[in-house]
Scaffold this active site. Structure first.
Site, PDB file in Angstrom:
ATOM      1  N   GLU A  28       0.315  -1.174   0.391  1.00 28.37           N
ATOM      2  CA  GLU A  28      -0.244  -0.299  -0.023  1.00 28.37           C
ATOM      3  C   GLU A  28       0.683   1.209  -0.224  1.00 28.37           C
ATOM      4  O   GLU A  28       1.691   1.428   0.221  1.00 28.37           O
ATOM      5  CB  GLU A  28      -1.257  -0.243   1.523  1.00 28.37           C
ATOM      6  CG  GLU A  28      -1.838   1.400   1.237  1.00 28.37           C
ATOM      7  CD  GLU A  28      -2.762   1.193   1.698  1.00 28.37           C
ATOM      8  OE1 GLU A  28      -3.009   0.070   2.945  1.00 28.37           O
ATOM      9  OE2 GLU A  28      -3.857   2.663   2.145  1.00 28.37           O
ATOM     10  N   CYS A 223      -7.048   0.969   2.766  1.00 27.51           N
ATOM     11  CA  CYS A 223      -7.752   2.423   2.178  1.00 27.51           C
ATOM     12  C   CYS A 223      -8.209   3.414   1.232  1.00 27.51           C
ATOM     13  O   CYS A 223      -8.105   4.463   0.724  1.00 27.51           O
ATOM     14  CB  CYS A 223      -7.450   3.517   4.025  1.00 27.51           C
ATOM     15  SG  CYS A 223      -8.264   2.424   5.414  1.00 27.51           S
ATOM     16  N   ASN A 347     -12.186  -2.670   0.288  1.00 29.10           N
ATOM     17  CA  ASN A 347     -11.315  -3.415   1.649  1.00 29.10           C
ATOM     18  C   ASN A 347     -11.992  -2.955   2.767  1.00 29.10           C
ATOM     19  O   ASN A 347     -12.526  -1.943   3.014  1.00 29.10           O
ATOM     20  CB  ASN A 347      -9.962  -2.182   1.032  1.00 29.10           C
ATOM     21  CG  ASN A 347      -8.960  -2.165   2.288  1.00 29.10           C
ATOM     22  OD1 ASN A 347      -8.504  -2.900   2.999  1.00 29.10           O
ATOM     23  ND2 ASN A 347      -9.381  -0.899   3.208  1.00 29.10           N
ATOM     24  N   GLU A 348     -11.816  -4.030   3.513  1.00 32.91           N
ATOM     25  CA  GLU A 348     -12.790  -3.884   4.851  1.00 32.91           C
ATOM     26  C   GLU A 348     -13.348  -3.031   5.098  1.00 32.91           C
ATOM     27  O   GLU A 348     -13.788  -2.212   5.909  1.00 32.91           O
ATOM     28  CB  GLU A 348     -11.169  -2.906   6.245  1.00 32.91           C
ATOM     29  CG  GLU A 348     -10.525  -2.471   6.010  1.00 32.91           C
ATOM     30  CD  GLU A 348      -8.754  -2.555   7.114  1.00 32.91           C
ATOM     31  OE1 GLU A 348     -10.162  -0.732   7.703  1.00 32.91           O
ATOM     32  OE2 GLU A 348      -8.618  -2.875   7.865  1.00 32.91           O
TER      33      GLU A 348
HETATM   34  O1  AHR Z   1      -2.368  -1.000   6.439  1.00 32.65           O
HETATM   35  C1  AHR Z   1      -2.652   0.260   6.269  1.00 32.65           C
HETATM   36  C2  AHR Z   1      -4.295   0.008   6.782  1.00 32.65           C
HETATM   37  O2  AHR Z   1      -5.117  -0.669   7.607  1.00 32.65           O
HETATM   38  C3  AHR Z   1      -4.554  -0.202   4.960  1.00 32.65           C
HETATM   39  O3  AHR Z   1      -5.030   0.791   4.770  1.00 32.65           O
HETATM   40  C4  AHR Z   1      -6.270  -0.214   5.804  1.00 32.65           C
HETATM   41  O4  AHR Z   1      -7.115  -1.009   5.232  1.00 32.65           O
HETATM   42  C5  AHR Z   1      -6.513  -0.686   7.240  1.00 32.65           C
HETATM   43  O5  AHR Z   1      -7.007  -0.124   7.915  1.00 32.65           O
END
Ligand code: AHR
Length: 776
Positions: A28, A223, A347-348
């Protein structure tokens, strides 16, 4: 002392789980993982596109300085490309200069190494002669020269060799005879990139990832993917892959939700290529047309565009060159397909919005590309409302995998080693797409290794990757991280070495093993009930608390406590010390100012060891219970909730380790704070059918040595390579000053009769790779 003989017996022919692509990476772009990190570009803000939306302090001239007699202005009148409208207009007297300060302390150049400088320029008034240097406080470390001619935008390139090494250089463009010109896309790359690719990746970082031998890479983020606007032409757009392709000078630059700018020099094509280069399956994650941070989604009648993004991505990766997107891939220089097998949507995600949209993606992908494995998503924690919503959706639609995320205290991992034991192995498989214990110490790494033995053994878990992967030390959004770096060095954490050991020694199939006399469980905390202080604090709010009662549920006795005024100082208002094993606290609350809610502390021993009911936590989205050990927090229950300026009746009941909360009489949280414990040894066994190895991974978290007889049932093995992390204090770690403090040590031993007596050192991770060569 008469100790019973401990034994581990591995049944080399009894495969019970294909390990497939179990261990991989998660990339990321946070912590400047891409720009100022893996992407080797050294010029910061190379196209003058930085702005206040990216970060409050940013502007078009961030990271640029001028010297001498020079006027400059960022203009847009004759942009090179609509996606990058800004450029620098310069009117220089002889000797005037502009310079870029780069990332970290500046530019890192090494004596004797080559660098590629390039820029687009157009002179406004005759030829302009420019000296290009990298300088450390006026001392030249690399030197070159070029001549700008003509008014139309042209690319100028220069190969430079560094004569001196510096880690804090500035890139200086000196207008020797003065001149008027426009400049854009000013770029400076090392030639010594990963695989020598021009404009490529930073070699040390990329190689550190490659040498791990990851089986997959999830990208481009968490995120980062779903935060932002729904319009892909907005500067703060969600991550839309199609906009990241093509010539770098024609790509937009974006705000990153991590508070900086994404140049997008590292885009989807580059991610696919990198995966191919390191032999990792690409696992792209697309936004599901919903931003959970704002609760805003694309209207369902417009979802088609987002679904097409997913279908087109598969065509881009796998389609023949006569398809629209396959041809684009070919035109970018990659005729062969990338053999994409997995795609993640979301994503989450929290909230219904995502799960209303997910089926559109799922059905379209299944129908057109039944061979592609679809990854659904659960929330940011290992349990709770969003986690359950994700699982419901994944089961309902038949997702192949579901992406789980959690960051927790080491003690949470120790208490939850058997987390996946009850999972249905025939349902969607678990893709543990983000996890870490809070910290980069040896202890964190050992605990993660122990947890990985269980991931490996569980039939429910198909893929797992530590997160986050990269962090530039001067731009920290999130820690811990697996690899840290500055502009000239990288730091491999103990966590990195654990991941690497497990990846390099994964094997193709898990095999059965049995242990004898290794069943001792050692509790780390001996506390049957949650007792301690009870206190309440505001979370940046003002408000009133009244009608506070504490009931001893064993006796029925009730104590009434004083009212509290909550002010914005977030001070803890201590109410009382509770020693009962079963109690209930109730009170009324009304917020009068601010946006969030309360933090209700209970079972508090001190500020680092307590439980917290977060009422209106995380930007007023949650009603969570967090358990805090040694200052490290683990969320053990999550419900979505927004606190408003109305009266609430709140109740908390604690019974031994069970915790329940009610809001206005409705049960919100019902969870247990499980206690951490140590198992005598954490073990997993696998075989690598291609190389003929049998691999035993053993983690000893206890402070004692363990003498164990290892025996192999099945094919004869005559040697073993033992790789260990051992001999360190639990608080130790690696640092830039002492990067090799904690590194694996390797030895080879002969094996006789398929048996080996081995002593597992206290606090160690040991990988034994049994083979059939080396010794006769
Ligand atoms: O890994 C850091 C963050 O943690 C990521 O962006 C998110 O998916 C999670 O909340």
């Amino acid at each position: 002392m008469n100790q019973k003989k401990k034994q581990i017996k591995v049944f080399q022919n009894q495969d019970y789980k294909e390990l497939g692509i179990l261990y991989g990476l998660f990339f990321e772009d946070l912590n400047h993982a891409a720009d100022g990190g893996l992407y080797a570009e050294m010029v910061q803000n190379r196209s003058f596109e930085y702005c206040g939306m990216d970060k409050k302090e940013y502007h078009a001239l961030t990271a640029w300085e001028k010297a001498g007699a020079i006027e400059w202005e960022v203009r847009t009148e004759r942009s090179m490309h609509a996606e990058k409208p800004h450029y620098l207009h310069v009117e220089a007297q002889p000797g005037g200069a502009v310079c870029n300060t780069g990332y970290n302390a500046g530019f890192f150049v090494e004596a004797g190494k080559g660098y590629d400088f390039s820029m687009y320029a157009g002179s406004v008034d005759g030829n302009v002669s420019i000296r290009v240097t990298v300088e450390e406080e006026g001392v030249v470390c690399a030197d070159g020269h070029l001549e700008i001619s003509g008014g139309t935008w042209k690319k100028y390139e220069l190969q430079m060799n560094a004569s001196r090494t510096t880690i804090c250089g500035h890139l200086v463009l000196t207008f020797e005879a003065g001149g008027i010109c426009d400049l854009d896309m000013i770029s400076f790359f090392p030639q010594d990139t990963f695989l020598g690719k021009k404009g490529g990746l930073r070699k040390d970082i990329a190689e550190a990832l490659q040498e791990m031998n990851p089986k997959f890479m999830r990208f481009p983020g968490g995120c980062l993917v779903h935060d932002g606007s729904l319009n892909d032409h907005d500067r703060n757009s969600m991550y839309r892959w199609k906009r990241t392709l093509g010539k770098v000078e024609e790509r937009p630059t974006w705000r990153s939700n991590w508070g900086y700018n994404q140049s997008l020099g590292l885009g989807y094509f580059e991610y696919f290529c990198f995966c191919e280069e390191i032999c990792a399956e690409p696992v792209p994650i697309l936004p599901g047309g919903f931003n959970p941070h704002k609760g805003v989604g694309v209207p369902l009648w417009k979802i088609g565009e987002w679904v097409d993004d997913a279908l087109d991505l598969i065509e881009f990766a796998n389609g023949s060159c006569d398809t629209v997107w396959g041809k684009i891939r070919k035109d970018l220089g990659h005729e062969a397909p990338f053999h994409l097998k997995y795609i993640g949507i979301g994503n989450e995600e929290v909230g219904d919005g995502f799960f209303e949209r997910y089926p559109y993606f799922h059905q379209a992908i299944r129908e057109k590309y039944p061979e592609i494995k679809i990854i659904n998503t659960s929330g940011p924690f290992a349990s709770g409302e969003s986690y359950e919503a994700g699982w419901r959706s994944a089961k309902k639609y038949g997702s192949d995998l579901i992406d789980e995320h959690y960051y927790s205290a080491p003690e949470w991992f120790l208490a939850n080693m058997h987390h996946y034991e009850d999972y249905d192995e025939n349902g969607p498989k678990v893709f543990l797409g983000e996890y870490a214990s809070w910290g980069n110490t040896y202890y964190n790494a050992l605990v993660e290794a122990a947890y990985m033995t269980h991931l490996e053994r569980s039939k429910a878990v198909a893929m797992a990757c530590y997160a986050p992967m990269l962090c530039n030390v001067d731009y920290v959004n999130w820690k811990p991280d697996m690899l840290w770096f500055n502009n000239h060095a990288i730091l491999k954490t103990p966590n990195y070495y654990v991941q690497k050991l497990f990846m390099q020694n994964q094997g193709t199939d898990a095999v059965t093993f049995e242990t004898t006399n290794l069943d001792e469980i050692i509790p780390l905390v001996d506390e049957k009930a949650i007792t301690g202080k009870f206190a309440i604090a505001g979370n940046d709010i003002e408000g009133t608390i009244w009608d506070v009662r504490v009931t001893d549920c064993n006796t029925g006795d009730v104590i009434t406590l004083h009212d509290i005024q909550i002010d914005k100082n977030n001070l803890e208002n201590l109410l009382m010390e509770i020693k009962n094993s079963h109690y209930k606290v109730s009170f009324r609350f009304r917020r009068t100012a601010g946006r969030k809610g309360l933090k209700i502390y209970f079972g508090e021993k001190d500020e680092k060891n307590r439980l917290i009911w977060e009422f209106g936590g995380w930007d007023n989205w949650d009603c969570n219970i967090a358990s805090c050990y040694a200052g490290r927090s683990s969320t053990i229950s999550q419900r979505l909730f927004h606190v408003e300026d109305i009266e609430y009746f709140l109740e908390l009941e604690v019974e031994d380790r069970r915790i329940r909360t009610w809001v206005n009489g409705v049960l919100y949280n019902d969870t247990a704070d499980c206690l951490p414990k140590l198992e005598e040894l954490y073990v997993t066994a696998s075989v690598d059918r291609s190389s003929g190895r049998t691999i035993l991974k053993v983690v000893n978290l206890t402070g004692e040595e363990k003498d164990v007889l290892l025996s192999l049932d099945g094919p004869a093995r005559n040697s073993v390579i033992v790789t260990c992390l051992k001999g360190h204090g639990l608080d130790e770690t690696n640092s830039f000053e002492n990067p090799d403090n904690i590194i694996p040590q390797t030895e080879r031993f002969p094996v006789y009769g398929n048996e080996l007596s081995y002593t597992f050192t206290s606090h160690s991770v040991t990988i034994l790779s049994f083979e059939n060569d080396g010794f006769c």
